[in-house]
Design an enzyme around this catalytic site. Structure first.
Site, short mmCIF file in Angstrom:
data_model
loop_
_atom_site.label_atom_id
_atom_site.label_comp_id
_atom_site.label_asym_id
_atom_site.label_seq_id
_atom_site.Cartn_x
_atom_site.Cartn_y
_atom_site.Cartn_z
N CYS A 140 -8.89 3.19 18.40
CA CYS A 140 -8.67 2.65 19.07
C CYS A 140 -7.05 2.70 19.78
CB CYS A 140 -8.35 1.24 18.94
SG CYS A 140 -8.63 0.42 20.41
N THR A 196 0.53 3.44 2.22
CA THR A 196 0.61 4.36 2.94
C THR A 196 1.88 3.40 4.31
OG1 THR A 196 -1.72 4.57 3.32
CG2 THR A 196 -0.39 3.84 5.62
N CYS A 237 -9.69 -2.84 21.07
CA CYS A 237 -9.43 -2.87 22.64
C CYS A 237 -11.49 -3.26 22.98
CB CYS A 237 -9.40 -2.80 23.35
SG CYS A 237 -9.97 -0.63 23.61
N HIS A 241 -0.15 -4.59 5.87
CA HIS A 241 -1.82 -4.38 6.88
C HIS A 241 -2.86 -4.54 5.71
CE1 HIS A 241 -1.28 -0.60 4.80
NE2 HIS A 241 -3.16 -0.62 4.66
N GLU A 242 -2.42 -5.26 4.41
CA GLU A 242 -3.31 -5.76 3.57
C GLU A 242 -3.17 -6.92 3.26
OE1 GLU A 242 -3.24 -1.93 0.94
OE2 GLU A 242 -3.11 -3.40 0.23
N HIS A 280 4.17 5.16 2.73
CA HIS A 280 4.84 6.22 3.34
C HIS A 280 5.22 6.93 4.51
CE1 HIS A 280 1.75 8.13 -0.40
NE2 HIS A 280 3.19 8.10 -0.36
N CYS A 334 -13.43 3.57 21.32
CA CYS A 334 -14.17 1.80 20.43
C CYS A 334 -15.50 2.08 20.75
CB CYS A 334 -13.43 0.87 20.96
SG CYS A 334 -12.32 0.24 21.00
N CYS A 357 -11.91 0.97 25.34
CA CYS A 357 -11.43 2.85 25.74
C CYS A 357 -12.40 3.45 24.47
CB CYS A 357 -10.19 2.58 24.78
SG CYS A 357 -10.20 2.75 22.88
N CYS A 403 0.94 -0.58 0.05
CA CYS A 403 0.25 -0.09 -0.13
C CYS A 403 0.91 1.24 -0.30
CB CYS A 403 -0.53 0.08 1.21
SG CYS A 403 -1.86 1.35 1.44
#
Length: 338
Positions: free
Chosen positions: A108, A42, A94, A62-63, A45, A100, A97, A40
């Site tokens: 979160c 991101t 979580c 993360h993908e 970056h 959330c 919090c 990605c």
């Protein structure tokens, strides 16, 4: 302890595939053998601009999609089983919090990243979503970026027949174009300096393309829309030089959606009087977990074979980052099995 390969942000502008310990499975967690993880903008970056407060050393990615190999008792009680095919969300949540509790788990305060450029991921079930048993794991590695585009359309819905332009049809931009083409938009126009990406956009169903390096974008936009401008303009290039373009080609009562991650220090000039006169809107987009299942349902309707440009082995993760900068392929995937 067993080892695995994982791609890390190791120093400023540097990534490296390291051999690290496979973490133990703790309460509420599952262990996933990653099949594919997509690169990605991101991720890049984070390494080049430090977006999202990224600092080395940290695991990247993360993908991703994969198959569950081990479950904690809590994960089993929640319905997860060994052999389940799954897609990942970028971070855990979580559930307790204040963010959330407000229904915004994407913010979160106790979230942890997954580090999905790896042979294995051990993570909390809040970041794990089941996909169909017959799912093509290559395609479903793109659930997370597709989820962000669904979020964009939830925040800035396209009315049937509305005129729409998208600036930048790289990885995430091409996924957004796919969503736009499913939305009932009209006069869909892709703006991109790379000829192959413009051709891909036309092949996917865009009616018009604009080369911003060799054409007057404003003039072409007015020509396409009969002098009105576009009702919706989605900015996916992330280029500071192109940041003002959506507002210049926006129709009266239109919405400019800034999706791309711009450099953290970039500040865009904004003529509020011009925006006021056309009653224009500006919308930004982040993400949310609440729509992941809707996105999973959409994957079979997407033209992902056109969007996935190259698949590289995990061991060549650093080379994949270098290749990203050449803007050749819409989406680059890492095959995490080799």
């Amino acid at each position: 302890m067993a080892k695995m390969r994982q791609l890390w942000f190791v120093a400023e502008n540097k990534v490296e595939v390291l051999e690290v310990d496979i973490p133990p499975v703790l309460p509420r967690q599952v262990k996933i053998k990653i099949a594919y993880a997509a690169l990605c903008a991101t991720d890049v970056h984070q390494v080049t601009m430090g977006v999202l407060d990224a600092k080395p050393p940290m695991a990247l990615g993360h993908e991703a999609s994969g198959i569950i190999e081990e479950v904690s008792p809590e994960a089993a009680a929640a319905g997860y089983q060994v052999g389940d095919k799954v897609a990942l969300y970028p971070v855990t949540s979580c559930g307790i919090c204040e963010q959330c509790k407000k229904g915004m788990p994407q913010y979160c305060v106790h979230s942890q990243t997954t580090g999905a450029f790896a042979e294995y991921v051990v993570t909390d079930i809040s970041a794990v979503f089941k996909i169909p048993k017959d799912a093509d794991l290559m395609h479903y590695s793109l659930v997370e970026p597709a989820n962000c585009t669904v979020r964009a359309l939830d925040l800035a819905p396209i009315r049937h027949g509305a005129t729409v332009a998208i600036a930048g049809v790289g990885g995430i931009g091409s996924i957004m174009l796919n969503m736009i083409l499913l939305s009932g938009a009209s006069k869909v126009t892709a703006i991109d300096p790379v000829e192959d990406k413009r051709n891909m956009a036309l092949d996917m169903g865009a009616l018009h393309v604009i080369d911003p390096f060799h054409e007057d974008v404003e003039a072409r936009a007015m020509e396409i829309t009969g002098g009105e401008g576009f009702d919706m303009v989605f900015e996916f290039s992330g280029s500071p030089k192109a940041a003002e373009t959506p507002l210049k080609i926006l129709a009266k009562c239109g919405t400019a959606v800034y999706f791309a991650v711009f450099p953290p220090t970039f500040e865009m000039p904004l003529n509020l009087y011009d925006l006021y006169r056309k009653e224009g809107r500006i919308q930004t987009v982040f993400t949310t977990t609440s729509i992941m299942n809707r996105t999973i349902n959409l994957i079979p309707r997407m033209q992902l074979d056109k969007i996935i440009g190259k698949v590289m082995p995990l061991r060549e993760g650093a080379e994949a980052f270098a290749l990203f900068h050449k803007s050749i392929y819409p989406k680059i995937l890492l095959d995490c099995s080799n």
